[in-house]
Structures are given as structure tokens and as C-alpha cells.
Write an enzyme that holds these catalytic residues in place. Structure first.
Site, PDB file in Angstrom:
ATOM      1  N   GLY A  48      29.824  59.733  -8.095  1.00 13.30           N
ATOM      2  CA  GLY A  48      29.851  59.356  -6.690  1.00 13.30           C
ATOM      3  C   GLY A  48      30.907  60.075  -5.875  1.00 13.30           C
ATOM      4  O   GLY A  48      31.502  61.069  -6.307  1.00 13.30           O
ATOM      5  N   LYS A  59      43.761  63.107  -5.415  1.00  7.81           N
ATOM      6  CA  LYS A  59      44.961  62.838  -6.220  1.00  7.81           C
ATOM      7  C   LYS A  59      45.407  64.083  -6.986  1.00  7.81           C
ATOM      8  O   LYS A  59      46.608  64.269  -7.226  1.00  7.81           O
ATOM      9  CB  LYS A  59      44.703  61.683  -7.199  1.00  7.81           C
ATOM     10  CG  LYS A  59      44.279  60.377  -6.518  1.00  7.81           C
ATOM     11  CD  LYS A  59      45.093  60.051  -5.297  1.00  7.81           C
ATOM     12  CE  LYS A  59      44.480  58.959  -4.448  1.00  7.81           C
ATOM     13  NZ  LYS A  59      43.367  59.374  -3.593  1.00  7.81           N
ATOM     14  N   ASP A 318      31.301  49.900  -1.652  1.00 10.00           N
ATOM     15  CA  ASP A 318      31.430  50.194  -0.222  1.00 10.00           C
ATOM     16  C   ASP A 318      30.245  49.694   0.588  1.00 10.00           C
ATOM     17  O   ASP A 318      30.405  49.213   1.712  1.00 10.00           O
ATOM     18  CB  ASP A 318      31.557  51.708  -0.009  1.00 10.00           C
ATOM     19  CG  ASP A 318      32.913  52.254  -0.408  1.00 10.00           C
ATOM     20  OD1 ASP A 318      33.696  51.506  -1.027  1.00 10.00           O
ATOM     21  OD2 ASP A 318      33.192  53.433  -0.110  1.00 10.00           O
ATOM     22  N   HIS A 450      64.818  48.711 -19.522  1.00  9.15           N
ATOM     23  CA  HIS A 450      65.832  49.295 -18.650  1.00  9.15           C
ATOM     24  C   HIS A 450      66.204  50.677 -19.165  1.00  9.15           C
ATOM     25  O   HIS A 450      66.336  50.874 -20.374  1.00  9.15           O
ATOM     26  CB  HIS A 450      67.090  48.403 -18.642  1.00  9.15           C
ATOM     27  CG  HIS A 450      68.226  48.972 -17.850  1.00  9.15           C
ATOM     28  ND1 HIS A 450      68.260  48.934 -16.479  1.00  9.15           N
ATOM     29  CD2 HIS A 450      69.358  49.615 -18.252  1.00  9.15           C
ATOM     30  CE1 HIS A 450      69.377  49.517 -16.057  1.00  9.15           C
ATOM     31  NE2 HIS A 450      70.064  49.936 -17.122  1.00  9.15           N
TER      32      HIS A 450
END
Length: 482
Positions: A48, A59, A318, A450
Site C-alpha cells: 500500500g 523514514k 484510512d 540506566h
């Protein structure tokens, strides 16, 4: 007529019209669930708009311009590069190679899942029959259920449609035929800002004209600010509360007439990108033959199970309106197929992340602060600045922010917004939290690695309670100290 058609028709349990991220996902899921499935698309390649001329190529180009930006700013880290050279043909070939690989992957899955693919234009003839116009003639398909997933296309107002190749929609802009010296982007929404950033990164002087008073309507103002700051640096100009009234060919440029602050102005540009929305692909596919209902903009009307006014015919993605995003179409594919399978499902309360691949990226899900105020929902917010993030500092990107929208009395997570590098990847945790009814304490108590950008989500929750290790909340901590 019906008897003749039925005699000629091939019979399927499910026919899916449209091979985009909603269509092929629906076809594959239905086939994996034991249904005899036919997938129809006008293209020879599945995927599509998203894959062929939308999400994926854009992108890829955004990544290329990010590399250019990294090379440009590497000197801050003590690393120097010579000025990058752009080979436009090689860039275009690389972009196309990504599309081709994904096309081939979907085609392979189509065969492995025993989905019958027909390239052609589908027209619904009767409530259980569609006709497909192919290069080899017409085929008739008889179906028990149908899923319409034909997507949308860029809107091109007639006043701008001069038949000049220098006036582009996103489809043409992604071809990167050349890098214009000057470019006008009409519309400051996500498509305009993303593609404007691409061309600015490649060296074009980009101007954005937007009818509203700012960019990215619908996004949280706190998230927009860093994007706006970067846009002001990278774009030639941003013009708001302005309206383009006329375009005309002027030699090798496009002369643009617009009004702003009550004054009429004229400027000329090498190229113009029209990004003023999208229109559904519902024309000339036979919806009128069986009176399938559409709204005033042409989007197909569906219920919570994505059924049209004919219960055995569904519409997703859509073409069914709402947020026009590929992942929304894929989720609706699942809902439609499960409804066909007899499961109790609904699209109600779907948490759909919205992502804009600008610099920096923006992502949000659930309620925004504006949404909550408009709906009269009492909320509290917590905002953790990435200036306090060690990982953001090491990336040289302290302009980011992580924001939580919490129900006032319970601290249940109603929304999350993130602006910064990788926001598109981080927002999934917000979707998971909202979908599962989690609370701020759940995020605060979840150990995050972290140093990472993901721990800004934990820190934002900790900051709300006043015990963040890297930020201070005076509203809470001053009371505690007293």
C-alpha cells in the site's frame, strides 16, 4: 444477472480489497485462522501507500538526513568530517532497495499463507459479489465477508493542480527527483513538517505556510516547542495564519500568492509541496451499487466492530476515517477478522500512538492535556526534562521532555507524551500502561535500565511523587520538608 455472475465467480470466505498495512494484515490473519482468502490490490506490489510511497520511504530519507546532521554536529564531540557529498541517484536507489525487500517479504508470506492475490481494480457489484478488472480481463469473486482497506491519497485542491511537476504531493516529493534550491511547503501538519525537514536537511531553503497559528495541530504544546525551535533553525521561514490563494507557473518556478495579516504577498519557489490532508479511496469501486454509507468527506461509516451498514462488509484503516495511521489500520484488521470469526470485539478504547518523525521526534498516546480540559476531566501532569537525563546529555539532545497525564484523584495514567530522539520507540510503554489501566506508581516502581532514555518515563512518575533522583518537585517536596 446475479445467477450468471455467481456461475462465473470464484468463491472465497473473505475478500480483502486493498493490500496496505490494514489489508494484508487482515488477509494474513484470516488465512491463518482457516479462512479461504482473496486479496485484491491495484498494484503489483503489496504494502500500500505506507510501504511504497509513504511511511517507509519517508523514514528512510529522514534517517539519511539524520546522518547528515550527525556529521555536521560531530565537531562538538571532537570528531571532524569533511563536508558530506550527496549522490541523489544513489540515495534514491538505496531508498528503493528497502521498499523492494519489504515488498518481497510480504509477497512471500502471501504465498505461504495460501492467500490468493489478484492484481486489479475491485468493484463491488452485489452484496456478495465483486468484479476485478485485471490486465487479462474481468474476474468475478463471490464472498461471504469482505473487508475494504483501500486507504487514502494526498489531497490536491483544484486551485493548486496546474499539471506542473514542480507542484508535488508527498507521493512525488518522496521520489527525490532533485534537490530544489527553494521549496514551499503548504501545510504545517506531520507530513509537511517531516518532508520539509528532509528537504531542508538535503540543502533546500524551505518555507512553510500554515493556515493555523502553529505547526502540528492536535499535538501537546509542550511537545511542539522543541520541534518549533529546531524548525526555526533549519527552515528558511515559517509563516502562520496565512492562506495560499493562487499559484501560477513562472518560468522554471512556481509563483505563489498568499495572504497574511491582511496583506497579499507574492513569492516564487523552485518546488511546492502540498500537504493539506488526505482523501479516502472510495471513488469508482461500486459502493453505490449496494448503498454503502459514507460521510460528507467520503469516509466509509462503520460501527464499533468496523462493520458498514452491510454487516458482512467491513471497512478498516484510512478509508474508515479517524486517525490516518498505518498501525491503526493493522489493529483494525485484527478487530475486523476477529469479528468475522465470531469473537466479541470492539474498536472502542483502542489506544493508538501518534508519532511525528520530525527533529526531534514527537509521540503521544491517550489523552493530551488539551483533550482533558476540553472534556472536563480533572487531571494532574508530570513533566521530566531531558536536561536531567544522563543519556540525553551523552547524545547531545537535552531538548526532550517526557510528560504524563494522570487522573487527578487516582493517578491513573490517561495519557503520555514524549518529544526527543527515539520518542517513536518509547511511546509503546505509554500505550501498554493506558491499555492496562496502570497508575503512576506502576511506572515509578518499574526498574528501567540506566542510563537510557526510557528511564525518563520512570523519572517522570517518580517526579510526580517527589522522589526523583534527578529532578525536584517543589509542590510535593517543599511540603515534605516542612
Amino acid at each position: 444477472k446475479g445467477d450468471i455472475v455467481t456461475m462465473k465467480a470464484k468463491k472465497f470466505d473473505v475478500v480483502v480489497i486493498g493490500g496496505g498495512p490494514g489489508g494484508y494484515a487482515a488477509a494474513f490473519y484470516a488465512a491463518s485462522s482457516g479462512k479461504h482468502v482473496c486479496l485484491i490490490d491495484k498494484r503489483a506490489e503489496l504494502g500500500g501507500t505506507c510501504l511504497n510511497e509513504g511511511c517507509i520511504p519517508s523514514k528512510a530519507l529522514i534517517h539519511a538526513t539524520e546522518i547528515l546532521h550527525m556529521a555536521k554536529t560531530a565537531d562538538e564531540c571532537g570528531i571532524s568530517f569533511s563536508k558530506p557529498k550527496i549522490d541523489i541517484n544513489k540515495l534514491r536507489t538505496w531508498k528503493q532497495s528497502i521498499i523492494t525487500k519489504l515488498n518481497q517479504g510480504i509477497a512471500t508470506l502471501c504465498k505461504k499463507k495460501n492467500v490468493t492475490f489478484i492484481q486489479g481494480r475491485a468493484h463491488i457489484e452485489e452484496t456478495h459479489v465483486c468484479r476485478v478488472e485485471t490486465d487479462k480481463g474481468q474476474q468475478f469473486i463471490e464472498f461471504e465477508h469482505a473487508i475494504i482497506a483501500t486507504g487514502s491519497q494526498p489531497a490536491m485542491p483544484s486551485t493548486f493542480d496546474l499539471g506542473n511537476k514542480r507542484i508535488m504531493t508527498s507521493t512525488e516529493a518522496l521520489e527525490i527527483e532533485e534537490i530544489p534550491k527553494t521549496m514551499l511547503v503548504v501545510g504545517g501538519g506531520y507530513i509537511g513538517m517531516e518532508l520539509g525537514s528532509v528537504y531542508a536537511g538535503l540543502g533546500s531553503k524551505v518555507t512553510v505556510i500554515e493556515a493555523l497559528d502553529g505547526i502540528l495541530a492536535g499535538a501537546d504544546p509542550d511537545l511542539i516547542r522543541p520541534v518549533m525551535a529546531t524548525a526555526k533553525e533549519n527552515f528558511e521561514s515559517l509563516i502562520f495564519n496565512a492562506k495560499v490563494t493562487k499559484m501560477a507557473t513562472k518560468g522554471k518556478q512556481i509563483e505563489v500568492q498568499y495572504t497574511v495579516d491582511g496583506k497579499q504577498k507574492n513569492e516564487s519557489y523552485d518546488n511546492v509541496l502540498i500537504s493539506v490532508g488526505r482523501t479516502p479511496n472510495t471513488v469508482n469501486m461500486g459502493l453505490d451499487n449496494i448503498d454503502i454509507k459514507t460521510d460528507e468527506k467520503g469516509f466509509i461509516t462503520v460501527n464499533e466492530q468496523l462493520q458498514t451498514n452491510h454487516a458482512h462488509i467491513y471497512a478498516i484503516g484510512d478509508v474508515a476515517g479517524g486517525i490516518l495511521l498505518a498501525h491503526k489500520a493493522s489493529k483494525e484488521a485484527t478487530i475486523a477478522v476477529e469479528s468475522i470469526l465470531g469473537h466479541r470485539v470492539t474498536k472502542e478504547n483502542m489506544v493508538i500512538p501518534c508519532v511525528v518523525f520530525t527533529d526531534p521526534e514527537i509521540a503521544w498516546c491517550g489523552l493530551t492535556e488539551t483533550d482533558a480540559k476540553e472534556q472536563g476531566i480533572a487531571i494532574e501532569t508530570s513533566k521530566f526534562s531531558w536536561a536531567a537525563s544522563g543519556r540525553a546529555l551523552s547524545l547531545g539532545r537535552t531538548d526532550g521532555l517526557t510528560k504524563l497525564i494522570l487522573e487527578k484523584d487516582t493517578q491513573r495514567i490517561l495519557g503520555m507524551g514524549i518529544v526527543g530522539p527515539g520518542a517513536s520507540e518509547l511511546i509503546a510503554e505509554g500505550c501498554l500502561a493506558i491499555s492496562n489501566g496502570l497508575y503512576a506508581a506502576d511506572l515509578a516502581e518499574t526498574v528501567h535500565a540506566h542510563p537510557t532514555l526510557s528511564e525518563t518515563i520512570m523519572e517522570s512518575a517518580e517526579l510526580f511523587f517527589g522522589h526523583s533522583a534527578h529532578a525536584y518537585n517543589p509542590k510535593v517536596e517543599q511540603k515534605i520538608s516542612v
